[in-house]
Structure formats: structure tokens, C-alpha cells
Motif scaffolding. Sequence first.
Motif, PDB file in Angstrom:
ATOM      1  N   SER A  21      46.967  35.074  31.962  1.00  0.00           N
ATOM      2  CA  SER A  21      46.462  34.837  30.605  1.00  0.00           C
ATOM      3  C   SER A  21      45.099  34.153  30.633  1.00  0.00           C
ATOM      4  CB  SER A  21      47.450  34.014  29.783  1.00  0.00           C
ATOM      5  OG  SER A  21      47.386  32.651  30.126  1.00  0.00           O
ATOM      6  N   LEU A  22      44.780  33.500  31.741  1.00  0.00           N
ATOM      7  CA  LEU A  22      43.453  32.899  31.897  1.00  0.00           C
ATOM      8  C   LEU A  22      42.437  33.913  32.403  1.00  0.00           C
ATOM      9  CD1 LEU A  22      44.517  29.475  33.435  1.00  0.00           C
ATOM     10  CD2 LEU A  22      43.463  29.848  31.193  1.00  0.00           C
ATOM     11  N   GLY A  23      42.906  35.105  32.766  1.00  0.00           N
ATOM     12  CA  GLY A  23      42.002  36.149  33.244  1.00  0.00           C
ATOM     13  C   GLY A  23      41.474  35.893  34.645  1.00  0.00           C
ATOM     14  N   LEU A  24      42.206  35.111  35.443  1.00  0.00           N
ATOM     15  CA  LEU A  24      41.742  34.761  36.786  1.00  0.00           C
ATOM     16  C   LEU A  24      42.385  35.645  37.841  1.00  0.00           C
ATOM     17  CD1 LEU A  24      41.947  30.892  36.458  1.00  0.00           C
ATOM     18  CD2 LEU A  24      39.885  32.291  36.462  1.00  0.00           C
ATOM     19  N   ASP A  25      41.562  36.140  38.769  1.00  0.00           N
ATOM     20  CA  ASP A  25      42.124  36.911  39.867  1.00  0.00           C
ATOM     21  C   ASP A  25      42.654  35.947  40.929  1.00  0.00           C
ATOM     22  OD1 ASP A  25      39.995  36.081  41.489  1.00  0.00           O
ATOM     23  OD2 ASP A  25      38.934  37.969  41.319  1.00  0.00           O
ATOM     24  N   THR A  26      43.357  36.490  41.901  1.00  0.00           N
ATOM     25  CA  THR A  26      44.002  35.649  42.911  1.00  0.00           C
ATOM     26  C   THR A  26      42.995  34.863  43.749  1.00  0.00           C
ATOM     27  OG1 THR A  26      44.143  37.568  44.363  1.00  0.00           O
ATOM     28  CG2 THR A  26      46.108  37.026  43.088  1.00  0.00           C
ATOM     29  N   ALA A 100      35.737  36.651  25.114  1.00  0.00           N
ATOM     30  CA  ALA A 100      35.037  37.544  26.043  1.00  0.00           C
ATOM     31  C   ALA A 100      34.415  36.697  27.146  1.00  0.00           C
ATOM     32  CB  ALA A 100      33.972  38.339  25.309  1.00  0.00           C
ATOM     33  N   GLN A 101      34.340  37.267  28.336  1.00  0.00           N
ATOM     34  CA  GLN A 101      33.749  36.518  29.439  1.00  0.00           C
ATOM     35  C   GLN A 101      32.955  37.433  30.344  1.00  0.00           C
ATOM     36  OE1 GLN A 101      37.308  34.836  31.103  1.00  0.00           O
ATOM     37  NE2 GLN A 101      37.477  36.413  32.630  1.00  0.00           N
ATOM     38  N   SER A 103      31.732  39.400  33.502  1.00  0.00           N
ATOM     39  CA  SER A 103      32.525  40.024  34.552  1.00  0.00           C
ATOM     40  C   SER A 103      31.659  41.058  35.271  1.00  0.00           C
ATOM     41  CB  SER A 103      33.758  40.683  33.935  1.00  0.00           C
ATOM     42  OG  SER A 103      34.624  41.174  34.924  1.00  0.00           O
ATOM     43  N   ILE A 104      32.289  41.828  36.127  1.00  0.00           N
ATOM     44  CA  ILE A 104      31.647  42.948  36.810  1.00  0.00           C
ATOM     45  C   ILE A 104      32.418  44.205  36.430  1.00  0.00           C
ATOM     46  CG2 ILE A 104      31.115  44.010  39.044  1.00  0.00           C
ATOM     47  CD1 ILE A 104      29.421  41.550  38.485  1.00  0.00           C
ATOM     48  N   CYS A 105      31.704  45.225  36.000  1.00  0.00           N
ATOM     49  CA  CYS A 105      32.333  46.495  35.641  1.00  0.00           C
ATOM     50  C   CYS A 105      32.916  47.124  36.911  1.00  0.00           C
ATOM     51  CB  CYS A 105      31.296  47.427  35.013  1.00  0.00           C
ATOM     52  SG  CYS A 105      31.942  49.085  34.684  1.00  0.00           S
ATOM     53  N   PRO A 106      34.208  47.493  36.894  1.00  0.00           N
ATOM     54  CA  PRO A 106      34.805  48.092  38.084  1.00  0.00           C
ATOM     55  C   PRO A 106      34.309  49.517  38.352  1.00  0.00           C
ATOM     56  CG  PRO A 106      36.370  48.101  36.277  1.00  0.00           C
ATOM     57  CD  PRO A 106      35.167  47.346  35.807  1.00  0.00           C
ATOM     58  N   VAL A 107      33.635  50.121  37.367  1.00  0.00           N
ATOM     59  CA  VAL A 107      33.142  51.490  37.520  1.00  0.00           C
ATOM     60  C   VAL A 107      31.706  51.503  38.040  1.00  0.00           C
ATOM     61  CG1 VAL A 107      32.679  53.665  36.325  1.00  0.00           C
ATOM     62  CG2 VAL A 107      34.681  52.303  35.689  1.00  0.00           C
ATOM     63  N   SER A 108      30.815  50.778  37.351  1.00  0.00           N
ATOM     64  CA  SER A 108      29.395  50.783  37.743  1.00  0.00           C
ATOM     65  C   SER A 108      29.041  49.664  38.717  1.00  0.00           C
ATOM     66  CB  SER A 108      28.513  50.651  36.504  1.00  0.00           C
ATOM     67  OG  SER A 108      28.658  49.357  35.933  1.00  0.00           O
ATOM     68  N   LEU A 109      29.932  48.681  38.831  1.00  0.00           N
ATOM     69  CA  LEU A 109      29.718  47.491  39.669  1.00  0.00           C
ATOM     70  C   LEU A 109      28.516  46.676  39.197  1.00  0.00           C
ATOM     71  CD1 LEU A 109      30.495  48.959  43.212  1.00  0.00           C
ATOM     72  CD2 LEU A 109      32.056  47.847  41.602  1.00  0.00           C
ATOM     73  N   GLU A 110      28.181  46.790  37.895  1.00  0.00           N
ATOM     74  CA  GLU A 110      27.099  46.038  37.290  1.00  0.00           C
ATOM     75  C   GLU A 110      27.684  44.920  36.430  1.00  0.00           C
ATOM     76  OE1 GLU A 110      24.885  48.865  35.017  1.00  0.00           O
ATOM     77  OE2 GLU A 110      24.263  49.990  36.779  1.00  0.00           O
ATOM     78  N   PRO A 111      26.865  43.913  36.085  1.00  0.00           N
ATOM     79  CA  PRO A 111      27.351  42.874  35.177  1.00  0.00           C
ATOM     80  C   PRO A 111      27.839  43.499  33.870  1.00  0.00           C
ATOM     81  CG  PRO A 111      25.283  42.211  36.165  1.00  0.00           C
ATOM     82  CD  PRO A 111      25.500  43.648  36.557  1.00  0.00           C
ATOM     83  N   ALA A 112      28.964  43.007  33.378  1.00  0.00           N
ATOM     84  CA  ALA A 112      29.582  43.533  32.158  1.00  0.00           C
ATOM     85  C   ALA A 112      30.277  42.384  31.446  1.00  0.00           C
ATOM     86  CB  ALA A 112      30.576  44.637  32.510  1.00  0.00           C
ATOM     87  N   THR A 113      30.898  42.682  30.326  1.00  0.00           N
ATOM     88  CA  THR A 113      31.674  41.695  29.587  1.00  0.00           C
ATOM     89  C   THR A 113      33.129  42.134  29.584  1.00  0.00           C
ATOM     90  OG1 THR A 113      29.789  41.228  28.167  1.00  0.00           O
ATOM     91  CG2 THR A 113      31.935  40.527  27.364  1.00  0.00           C
ATOM     92  N   LEU A 114      34.010  41.235  29.984  1.00  0.00           N
ATOM     93  CA  LEU A 114      35.441  41.483  29.906  1.00  0.00           C
ATOM     94  C   LEU A 114      35.878  41.058  28.515  1.00  0.00           C
ATOM     95  CD1 LEU A 114      38.111  42.283  31.294  1.00  0.00           C
ATOM     96  CD2 LEU A 114      38.311  39.896  32.018  1.00  0.00           C
ATOM     97  N   LEU A 115      36.277  42.025  27.687  1.00  0.00           N
ATOM     98  CA  LEU A 115      36.628  41.757  26.297  1.00  0.00           C
ATOM     99  C   LEU A 115      38.096  41.372  26.137  1.00  0.00           C
ATOM    100  CD1 LEU A 115      34.776  44.761  24.637  1.00  0.00           C
ATOM    101  CD2 LEU A 115      34.006  42.382  24.780  1.00  0.00           C
ATOM    102  N   ALA A 116      38.946  41.956  26.973  1.00  0.00           N
ATOM    103  CA  ALA A 116      40.384  41.691  26.880  1.00  0.00           C
ATOM    104  C   ALA A 116      41.009  41.898  28.237  1.00  0.00           C
ATOM    105  CB  ALA A 116      41.031  42.621  25.858  1.00  0.00           C
ATOM    106  N   SER A 117      42.050  41.137  28.484  1.00  0.00           N
ATOM    107  CA  SER A 117      42.788  41.287  29.734  1.00  0.00           C
ATOM    108  C   SER A 117      44.225  40.879  29.473  1.00  0.00           C
ATOM    109  CB  SER A 117      42.172  40.402  30.822  1.00  0.00           C
ATOM    110  OG  SER A 117      42.896  40.520  32.021  1.00  0.00           O
TER     111      SER A 117
END
Length: 173
Positions: A21-26, A100-101, A103-117
Motif C-alpha cells: 500500500s506504500l508502493g514500495l518494492d522489496t 502520485a509519485q 517512478s520509472i516507466c517499465p516500458v520505456s525505462l524513462e522517468p514517469a509518474t506512478l498514478l496508482a498501485s
Amino acid sequence: MTYPANPADRSPKGDHNRRLSLGLDTDDFAQAAGISVEDLHEYETTAPDHKFRTDVAERVGRALESLERSETGLVDNGPIPPSESAYDGLTEPEQPFGRAQPSICPVSLEPATLLASNAEYREYRCPTCGTFRISQVALTLAGDDPEVLREALSVARHVTSAGEVPFVSNVSG
């Protein structure tokens, strides 16, 4: 002091859900807790009727409480009711799901915004790819291969109606 006070009384699955819920990876969370990624994985996947390391549970609890005091969880409670005037005139895809926070887009590998997780999907806004949703299953199956995700997003865009957010539910690979 963490709650519960006795780390042996913690719930590994509950702590796992709190981390999500915090949107944190391992990797990020393990570093914040001062434990290895392997220790975190072992703790979070402990079955309810099995024992776990209380030293890891204590560190996880302290990290969660610290992060929850400073972060806003990413929780998807569904669309915001139309009666809430702050959102009058917004269409559903524009309604916020949480904070929103960057992030890195998993498709383009460019800076992006994570809107929901959440446990089912992540929603990104990328300058190159636009706004899209991608299931946790697709992310897992694609691994570190953005080309697989690029192809899947292309297919999702093709089958998505105008005005809707493309959703990558699966990948072929």
C-alpha cells in the motif's frame, strides 16, 4: 515501540500488504528496514501457521510505522462518488487513486509518474507511452524485458476504445 509490542505477534502477510500500500518494492523496503531482500521475502511469504524470525519482524514493523508516518499509502477504493464537489466535471480515468509519485516507466525505462498501485495493477503516466495500466502479473512475466511490455502495450492500445486507459493484463513471451 511498534504494534504489536511483541514481534512474534506480527502478521507477515499483513505487513506485506502494508508495504504494497506504500508502493514500495522489496529492494527499497529491505534497505529501509535494514534487512536483506531474501530475509524480507522469507518473512512476507511465511504461512500463517509457521514461525518467522522475530528480529526481521521487529525491523519490518519499525520501518512500516516510520514510513506510514511520512508517506501516504496508495489505496484504490474505487471511483470517487460523483457527489464530492472537488471532483465535479472529471471523467473517471482522471480521478485520482492516491498520491502520485515519481517512478520509472517499465516500458520505456524513462522517468514517469506512478498514478496508482495495488495488488492487481499499476497505472503509469509516461511522456513517451502515455497513460496506461499494467497488471502485476504482466510485470512479473515480463521480468526485465521492456520489449515484451512494449509489444503488449501496443496490443492493449489497439483493443482499447477511445478515451479509455489501455490495460496490459498479460504478456506473451
